[in-house]
Design an enzyme around this catalytic site. Structure first.
Site, short mmCIF file in Angstrom:
data_model
loop_
_atom_site.label_atom_id
_atom_site.label_comp_id
_atom_site.label_asym_id
_atom_site.label_seq_id
_atom_site.Cartn_x
_atom_site.Cartn_y
_atom_site.Cartn_z
N CYS A 271 0.87 -1.20 0.00
CA CYS A 271 0.00 0.00 0.00
C CYS A 271 0.89 1.23 0.00
CB CYS A 271 -0.95 -0.02 1.18
SG CYS A 271 -0.13 0.14 2.78
N GLY A 272 0.49 2.27 0.71
CA GLY A 272 1.29 3.49 0.71
C GLY A 272 2.50 3.40 1.63
#
Lengths: 460, 460, 460, 460
Positions: free
Chosen positions: D417-418
């Protein structure tokens, strides 16, 4: 008359404030003295005396700072070259409001050890409680290994102090020792922090022994002295601990700054839980979970260099708590902490380490398979005597660094202890020393015992 | 970006911590700096800067102590002989994480006064807020009486600072002054602690005046400078306030010890409520209720001698709070407090004084009767101008000691003010000066106005 | 094993939480149960049991609320018509983790009174402590006046409970009673809250008596039963105390609103210090200083009407504290408090009362002079027996309202007690009853004794 | 006039208390109402009004409980079938002490949305601040996706509410929205919690758009509605949230009991840090780190079954905090928590899971090698639009459960993800669904960007 107990978590150190009628005294204060001042104020008491049961070896005392802030006089035992305070000897008495404090020489743990019996003269002349320092604990007695060449003599001294000086005070006297369960100043303490001389006389295992058996038991005990003990002894004689507020504030450090500081000598100290360290850690850091810090910092944290703490992202008090524990033990240079915790490090793109957890069943399988790992048991000798493992290399945690050459570098290592927590520290140290494949047996012996597993050696 | 406001009660002093991205700055810190350190830690920020809007005259700053604990740099205005820190001038900019701090010279209150406009560069270049020190307040502006021979000039400087430097920042800028309502650093402040330049531009009475009217208003204002102001100025230039923790702890003192200490020069300072002082007080004490201490200690507490506090028996925090207020103002020698409060004194058998409360109706009757008392009005000139009393002797509280000879000693005196609280201080001072029959009109003018009473002079 | 003591100030009620291994039990909980829940959580324990030593008569228990929130079972003695919980009898045992709880029938204070001896099975089988409820206190024993027609019998029962059931547990057992010094549930307790059976056996005055002397002493003691006792007994049988959070919040009330509410039946209860009440009070209010509230509210606060509190202006916690004390005693309708304290009342222009303080020397002079005041001694009979006054009218405080007709209304009255505090309550009550000239002898007997004064009657 | 802001962490919900002169009002209270009561008491204010800006969809309101405890009246917008309180409409005014509250209809986010402009009549008639609910945020505006078939219309309504109703109040008005950065009630908010209408007019990106562009932007935004939203809407209309104190206390549960309860349907919810979960977790548990709980519990925590929390061993407040967050969101059945944390589980001998962390460099290598893992990107569509990955399978976290069949079970999966935190939740969910080899890319995109790595797709 009031009595308040203060616990220094980790060190399992107990200190006390008692008093009445506007006066109060502190026994064996730690250097975070605000708590005593606040409690005395709540009781409308002036602190007039500080009593030290002995020269403490495991933490810095706050006696001089209390004296500076309140004008109290400090009293400790005779025979050491104290740079402050006054000495007191057997039979001396002091008054703290209506409370009479009687000094009892109780040598054994150290030569100058004192106990202090207190009587509430408002209700009677009998002592109601006694501060026993490191002589008599709840469920145990103090260690007697500080004078190796007089081992039998000092063990005998302790026996006599207990049986001829303390117990005769009476069964109904409340016991107030300087340590509770978990301290390095003695083993086998009960995890309960209230007792009486009468209860101990009947239930404390060490008090069931006769003099010879007691001396035999004490002289065969194994204790270790972490290197910082010596520093504490020197500093407590000098009384040179500065006020806590004189120390600099640990600053948040970005991953960049933290990494740079590590290159300049900052020692990274990771106080997160074993599972979190297992998941990801900063390469080169030393991992000692917060609740084990007081026990192991004295062994694995170097004295000189600045420290950088690693805690969970949303702190929740871990940084100030770690800092306080370290300061009590004389580690005063906490430069900062990793901002954002491991997350800050991970998102900076830097490499992180891992210490895979290995369940004991899987471990057993791997030991049976081809190219088995080294099973590194870091428990103490006493523990191994009680329950050994099959095929294990035994190196007690505290000897790990000195005995690295016994641990092969060309095979995977799985660290193992009683529960998987000390072994995590061992795994972290091995990683720091360049070992590549290191795992930790989370659960360790407890899991073996609970689940049944073939790692256990047969009964001896 | 975060911003936290810290209020020093009594002084109505406002200080601030702001920051983002791991860095923070403090504006105009008081010397009880733990609160800034704690807040910065909660935001995971290192304090990198301390900004001072001007040399404060009403309290000791904590700038150097913050710098010592965190390594922050200190910035203040030019033209004074600062013994520490660095100066900053109009147009200078600093970065605190993503926050840009722009320095604005805003002379008027003092020559070296600065304001600091801050922009959150994460969202835009416009300033979002401005720290205005003692230049612009909510509902008021700073006093300009510190350079009596340049009165018109500095009033004009302040007008220009506000209209040419501050207001042009834009209506949407949040106003962050150094004082709120109740401060001695300006009058007429609104009892609300948030506002914007736009709101002030339209609603602040002083900002509705043109330059001439503004100068006229400022040069006819009446302000007083309590003697301790001068000490604060000198010490803040030197930055010599020691850490709060270096001060000794106030000790409980029995009535005997307290009385003895008073004979040796201890000044007894009673911080209880007016009603409690009215009921019974220690002869010779100075009574300043706790919530008025910051305003009046600078006038009536001598600088040198040790102080002994008198608070309610069950303390409830009054002693430490009084001590903190006094320490902020440079009164650092609080030796102790009366143990057990007045009760301790009363049960010792010692004499106590009383200041009977007089309702305004009864007062009116007594003034009409034979042998009327002296009605001593201790309100300020401004208050008296607004609503005078009939037959009153007017001596503003702050002039009381110098003008004692105007107050007859052979007649009863009833002290009177706006609500009966300042008059209690006056009554206490008179008692201390040997006046025998002194009463206090609890309720005073407010009661007159609410209940209607014939004490009020006709409308002018 | 941990043990935590909770003190309900004022009531001098002691309750306890103990446990280990994930389980905990509460003994004699008050209805403010959050403190037990919080402490149990800090120890990672589930509360599994609530033990009640007897049907409490002086406060509402929180047992059912604890049970509702945690699922704990409640245990109390046999023979009463309990509407909840389970009974337990002599010899029953319970386990709370490793702690063994043994039930001991210890009748005397009440028929169903139980004690609970606890053993820490981790360290031994001996009991380490015993919860004695209202049977045995530190320095005293429980009152035995609740069965007037069985007076000798129950006194004997208590003697036997102590000597045949409690003391045989052993000198080294820690004593954990339900009350400390200051309780109305027994007299003569030591102001110290830790002791052992051994210490009490040797030092408790009541334990030095033989059975006959003990019965004689108990049957000649004087105790009083404030009217609320009966309500507590009924409600504790029913267990009908709602959660504290179900009560409405006391609201600030302006002087206008407060005065109006008083006309509608609000009872104004002034909890400020005696000196503050002496200085000024709201006409019609009942004054009971906060630290005496638990002792006297049961006598002088009516059960039904809503209450309005009067505290110092800057609260400092007095309103919530008073409210908690009142709620513990079953006074659940605190409608509000006077906003701004007395200051709010005074500035509204309303009349206030005063109770001039009279020093004992002045009092002695006035008694010698013409038209002497009535010297109203409100101490207890026991106190007067010990030291009487000359020329005093003796009416114990608790009988004041019933015996008003003995107190002349046409002469000034000076109330007198041990220190001037109870007499302040008396003076307040007289004022409320319409007496015009009422003064209070602050210092009272203590001042006489300390300073020497001619009020004291000759030695008998 | 005072104003206090209360932040509900996680939900990023902001509520407010304001008032003066003895009266106060709350805006958009959460159900943990003690904080409002305590703050009002500190200001000596009675809470007279509760204002709700709209029917909240993301948390349970405490309005009725406040009303029950204080007698306050509740006011909300028209057009819904409220079961309590009163409605208010555009132009209505209320008085809270001297504060005038003017109601502004500001539809858009919801039809009944109100804003409340407040003027401090003590200083002027201009509004000083405005509560904008979910209409206007700092740096953003409210979401307008709740009426999908009227999408353009309601976006236009919001534009008009902002430009015709709010901004005309004046640049100098302080903006007080119902959410700060991190809320699910709008995106793009600035991480700063103070602003003014003037600042927003110039700097809020959404306020720079004309009506058409605004509508276009709003109607192309992507928002998601977690399933619990609907429950909150229903319950907030009914006002049926019971007092928090009516909920049972979470009890510590041993590993045995915890495991047993899981078999009976207890949902284990692990709130530890991603690294700790990675190190070891309880098989079958759902992992949502505490600081993400408010955002994701609404998606992944089932509504009905009892919950069992897993937190770090030495709690440090995580259990009560998690419980509060869950209660605010209507998850009221927290049965207990795992005693001793993971350690308790591990030492019980039970199996635990692991989620190996994978550094992005290693991940890149593995993707190049034979038998590459599935790179599972769980970021939102907006994030992927901005920076895509090469060779990734994109399934937004919130769609994971519905789209499981797209994720192969026969290959290793690495969640991404981030920053590696949301992907940990995804990894935990996959493990729960029986996926065997699941790893988490700690650092994820941030590490890629910082360190440079070949995972990133070319610029579009």
């Amino acid at each position: 008359m009031f009595l308040e107990t203060f616990r220094s978590e980790g060190l399992a150190h107990l200190s006390y404030l008692f008093g009445d009628g506007g006066e109060a005294a502190v026994v064996d204060p730690s250097r975070d003295i605000d708590r005593y001042l606040r409690a005395a104020r709540a009781e409308d008491c002036r602190i007039t005396h500080v009593f030290e049961t002995h020269r403490n070896e495991d933490y810095l005392v706050g006696s001089r700072e209390i004296a500076r802030r309140t004008g109290a006089t400090i009293h400790h035992g005779r025979g050491l070259d104290w740079k402050y305070g006054e000495t007191a000897g057997d039979g001396d008495t002091f008054r703290v409001g209506p409370v009479e404090v009687r000094v009892l020489a109780t040598p054994g743990h150290t030569d100058e050890s004192l106990s202090f019996a207190i009587a509430d003269t408002a209700t009677g002349k009998d002592p109601i409680a006694v501060f026993t320092g490191d002589s008599l604990f709840i469920g145990s007695v103090g260690r007697t290994d500080f004078y190796p060449d007089r081992a039998r003599e000092v063990a005998g001294l302790l026996f006599d102090s207990i049986h001829e000086t303390l117990l005769p005070l009476g069964d109904g006297v409340i016991l107030l020792p300087a340590h509770g369960a978990g301290s390095v100043c003695g083993g086998g303490m009960a995890p309960r922090d209230f007792s009486t001389l009468g209860y101990e006389r009947r239930n404390n295992p060490m008090l069931q022994l006769d003099r010879d058996a007691f001396i035999r038991a004490k002289t065969t005990e194994r204790h270790e002295q972490p290197p910082y003990f010596r520093r504490m002894e020197v500093r407590n004689l000098a009384g040179d601990a500065p006020p806590l507020d004189a120390l600099t504030e640990p600053a948040p450090m970005t991953a960049d700054r933290f990494a740079e500081a590590m290159e300049d000598g900052l020692v990274a100290l990771d106080v997160r839980s074993p599972e979190a360290v297992a998941g990801a850690f900063v390469p080169g850091s030393v991992a000692i979970p917060l609740d084990m810090l007081a026990t192991y910092a004295g062994w694995f944290v170097p004295d000189d260099p600045p420290l950088g703490l690693i805690a969970e992202k949303d702190d929740r008090g871990a940084v100030p708590e770690a800092r306080l524990i370290l300061a009590r033990m004389g580690f005063e240079r906490v430069a900062g902490y990793l901002a954002g915790g491991l997350d800050g490090w991970e998102t900076s793109g830097r490499r992180y380490g891992r210490i895979p957890a290995v369940h004991v069943d899987e471990l057993a399988r791997r030991l049976e398979a081809k190219d088995p790992p080294v099973l590194l048991d870091v428990r103490t000798r006493d523990e191994v005597d009680e329950q050994a493992l099959r095929d294990a290399l035994h190196v007690p945690l505290r000897e790990l660094i000195e005995r690295l050459d016994e641990i092969p570098r060309d095979r995977p290592v799985v660290a193992f202890c009683g529960t998987g927590r000390r072994s995590l520290i061992a795994a972290s140290l091995l990683k720091r020393e360049g070992y590549e494949e290191v795992a930790d047996a989370l659960g360790s012996l407890s899991a073996c015992v609970a689940a049944g597993c073939p790692l256990l050696a047969k009964e001896p």
